[in-house]
Design a protein around this motif. Structure first.
Motif: not given
Length: 202
Positions: A114-130
């Protein structure tokens, strides 16, 4: 960037061999050449339009939509050209982004941790927002303008993709950097700012 994230998450062992310096340069040059070519065609058609009324545009910059509003002839042709050019310029990168992120999400959901999933989602979220802010505003102004969209609404939407998106880009991407976080901790020790305290304790 979405392709870069796709390769990094879905093919991490092949990342260095796929995303070489040469490939990055080719991708950047392709973007520049395509943008220049499409802008040149648009400029060519704009030069053929005639203006017989006031030469003042009610906008922050010389944009295509308010320019067509004050034109006397050539508007239909320009609208047609705009629609035709908008599809390869906007919809092709959107398609690549959607496909890349669909594959990324499928890969993330296969992660056991679950930690790995959160880390990857966190990394991609910045780009997705923009990306979402940028493309939603562009599409609403140039391809799918809403019925009765006022000039003020169009101006506000233009501000989102010309000013707001470039402004938040460095903030969204750099604040996840460890060195930046360390600098913020140093500033927080000196100034004791609530915003920094809230962020660095995340």
């Amino acid at each position: 960037m979405s392709y870069d994230r796709y390769v990094a998450i879905c093919n991490p062992l092949l990342y260095s061999s796929i995303m070489t310096k040469k490939r990055c340069v080719i991708l950047a040059v392709m973007c520049w050449v395509l943008s220049f070519f499409l802008s040149f065609i648009e400029t060519l058609f704009i030069s053929k339009m005639t203006f017989c009324g006031p030469n003042i545009i009610d906008h922050f910059f010389c944009d295509l939509v308010p320019l067509m509003k004050i034109a006397c002839s050539g508007v239909y042709t320009m609208e047609l050209v705009n629609y035709i050019l908008s599809f390869p310029l906007l919809l092709s990168p959107i398609t690549i982004i959607i496909i890349s992120y669909t594959k990324i999400i499928v890969t993330i959901l296969r992660f056991q941790s679950r930690i790995s999933r959160q880390k990857v989602f966190s990394t991609c979220s910045s780009h997705l927002i923009v990306v979402i802010i940028f493309f939603v505003t562009l599409l609403s102004v140039y391809i799918f303008p809403t019925e009765g969209q006022t000039l003020n609404a169009s101006k506000l939407l233009s501000l989102l993709y010309t000013v707001f998106t470039p402004f938040i880009n460095p903030i969204l991407y750099s604040l996840r950097n460890k060195e930046i976080k360390k600098s913020l901790q140093g500033i927080n020790k000196r100034l004791n700012l609530p915003f920094f305290t809230l962020y660095i304790n995340k």
